[in-house]
Design a protein around this motif. Structure first.
Motif, PDB file in Angstrom:
ATOM      1  N   THR A 168       9.337 -64.391  22.585  1.00 49.91           N
ATOM      2  CA  THR A 168       9.065 -64.561  21.112  1.00 49.91           C
ATOM      3  C   THR A 168       9.344 -66.138  20.795  1.00 49.91           C
ATOM      4  O   THR A 168       8.810 -66.349  19.530  1.00 49.91           O
ATOM      5  N   TYR A 180      18.420 -64.466  18.628  1.00 47.68           N
ATOM      6  CA  TYR A 180      19.693 -64.262  18.002  1.00 47.68           C
ATOM      7  C   TYR A 180      20.724 -64.535  19.212  1.00 47.68           C
ATOM      8  O   TYR A 180      20.346 -64.623  20.615  1.00 47.68           O
ATOM      9  N   LYS A 200      10.783 -52.235  13.961  1.00 50.96           N
ATOM     10  CA  LYS A 200      10.485 -52.633  12.638  1.00 50.96           C
ATOM     11  C   LYS A 200      10.505 -51.367  11.642  1.00 50.96           C
ATOM     12  O   LYS A 200      10.678 -51.170  10.407  1.00 50.96           O
ATOM     13  N   TYR A 220      12.303 -59.681   7.303  1.00 52.65           N
ATOM     14  CA  TYR A 220      11.671 -60.797   8.363  1.00 52.65           C
ATOM     15  C   TYR A 220      12.096 -60.482   9.572  1.00 52.65           C
ATOM     16  O   TYR A 220      13.080 -60.098   9.982  1.00 52.65           O
ATOM     17  N   GLY A 221      10.941 -60.651  10.449  1.00 55.66           N
ATOM     18  CA  GLY A 221      11.201 -60.987  11.771  1.00 55.66           C
ATOM     19  C   GLY A 221      12.124 -62.351  12.160  1.00 55.66           C
ATOM     20  O   GLY A 221      11.939 -63.340  11.639  1.00 55.66           O
ATOM     21  N   VAL A 222      12.800 -62.066  13.093  1.00 53.79           N
ATOM     22  CA  VAL A 222      13.644 -62.932  13.903  1.00 53.79           C
ATOM     23  C   VAL A 222      13.466 -63.202  15.465  1.00 53.79           C
ATOM     24  O   VAL A 222      13.076 -62.228  16.070  1.00 53.79           O
ATOM     25  N   GLN A 223      13.157 -64.440  15.836  1.00 56.52           N
ATOM     26  CA  GLN A 223      12.563 -64.775  17.229  1.00 56.52           C
ATOM     27  C   GLN A 223      13.752 -64.810  18.230  1.00 56.52           C
ATOM     28  O   GLN A 223      13.498 -64.945  19.492  1.00 56.52           O
ATOM     29  N   TYR A 241       8.682 -60.420  17.594  1.00 53.68           N
ATOM     30  CA  TYR A 241      10.027 -60.654  17.093  1.00 53.68           C
ATOM     31  C   TYR A 241      11.131 -59.920  17.904  1.00 53.68           C
ATOM     32  O   TYR A 241      10.584 -58.631  18.371  1.00 53.68           O
ATOM     33  N   TRP A 274      14.364 -57.578  13.447  1.00 52.07           N
ATOM     34  CA  TRP A 274      13.945 -57.710  12.013  1.00 52.07           C
ATOM     35  C   TRP A 274      15.044 -57.661  11.272  1.00 52.07           C
ATOM     36  O   TRP A 274      15.986 -56.547  11.154  1.00 52.07           O
TER      37      TRP A 274
END
Length: 353
Positions: free
Chosen positions: A165, A152, A127, A147-150, A93, A96
């Motif tokens: 990611t 942005y 994280k 939660y993880g974000v792949q 990710y 986060w």
């Protein structure tokens, strides 16, 4: 030289934020994290030409190049340096996100930042830092969702790169993500996530349809439609659960009784979800999300991004699929007062020129 200018610009911003009483430590981690992403970025054209680039990655990057050109010439999305480079972050990710809400509230805690405005989450590039902040919020009586974000978007403040990611996502998801993030560069309203995301989702879906149509991928389009159908049904299920909790929290009840009824609503929601799977309405694609349990923060973080999407789709239809005209109408909508633009979308009528 360009990277140095970016760094100096970020540092200047940090100093001004600190002077205004901002959380300097948090802004520093944001700056360092983003600088790391940018410094890892390599032009896709260089990687494609490099014989040392793994063949599978090269094929994926070539596909991204085709999607990027399609976004410009067929969808009218910005022609700039975004998604013209690639960065391998050596992690699953890029950031986060942390969402927090009180025990008997579905209103997420708000954090306000320059550029993005006030948002209902806080993003961390590491994280461990996010986990530490989550623990502090729990001590203060908050329920949290981490939660993880792949991916942005910097809204074209920087040339956003393609990341490891999400580079290996399915063709429809990869194309949709690129079209979605580029749509944010066309129209973006500070503090109105529902408007921004519904607009970008509409561009994403129309873009994926046209992309797959250009490649004669009828079966893939049907799979995409099925995914969207299930996602909409799942969002509806979550909204129903959230509404039941909202009704409960509005009542004047003793704390223990409030807690008992809250747990009862959540237990019934889990049974309802299992029922949806048994009837075949949805498959197991949401099981991992549900396995983490339901709480106020998790339900609050499920934004109603799809609520306004029918209004945008109606607006696109009224433009006879002309995306340039559609963007113009959305820009006009964005200049209206919040309640007026929401009412216009919900009524399905385009704004007056």
């Amino acid at each position: 030289m360009k990277k140095l200018l970016i760094i100096f610009g970020l540092l200047a911003t940090l100093l001004s934020l600190a002077a205004c009483g901002g959380d300097l430590g948090y802004y520093l981690q944001c700056a360092r994290g983003h600088i790391d992403v940018m410094q890892r970025s390599v032009p896709i054209s260089n990687l494609v030409a490099d014989p040392q680039t793994p063949e599978q990655l090269k094929l994926r990057l070539e596909n991204v190049q085709q999607m990027r050109d399609f976004a410009i010439f067929e969808l009218g999305l910005p022609d700039n340096d975004s998604y013209r480079s690639y960065a391998d972050l050596d992690r699953p990710y890029v950031v986060w996100n942390l969402v927090a809400a009180k025990e008997f509230s579905l209103q997420p805690r708000k954090w306000c930042f320059p550029v993005a405005g006030c948002v209902s989450y806080k993003g961390y590039f590491h994280k461990d830092a996010a986990t530490e902040q989550a623990q502090e919020l729990r001590k203060d009586g908050y329920e949290v969702d981490l939660y993880g974000v792949q991916a942005y978007s910097t809204l074209n403040w920087f040339a956003d790169p393609v990341l490891n990611t999400f580079i290996n996502a399915s063709e429809t998801r990869l194309a949709g993500l690129l079209f979605h993030e580029l749509a944010h560069q066309v129209v973006y309203i500070k503090g109105d996530s529902a408007f921004n995301e519904a607009f970008a989702m509409t561009v994403q879906m129309e873009g994926v349809r046209r992309w797959l149509q250009s490649r004669a991928s009828t079966e893939e389009w049907q799979r995409y439609l099925d995914h969207e159908r299930q996602a909409t049904l799942f969002q509806h299920f979550l909204r129903e659960t959230r509404q039941k909790l909202a009704n409960l929290y509005a009542r004047d009840l003793p704390v223990e009784e409030m807690r008992r009824q809250k747990q009862e609503i959540i237990a019934n929601a889990l049974q309802h979800y299992q029922g949806l799977e048994k009837t075949g309405a949805i498959d197991g694609r949401f099981d991992r999300w549900m396995a983490q349990g339901l709480n106020n923060a998790r339900l609050a973080s499920v934004a109603t991004y799809r609520d306004l999407q029918p209004g945008f789709q109606n607006l696109l239809s009224s433009c006879n699929g002309d995306l340039k005209l559609f963007y113009q109408k959305v820009e006009e909508l964005s200049r209206l007062p919040r309640q007026q633009r929401l009412a216009t979308l919900q009524q399905g009528t385009p704004p007056k020129a």
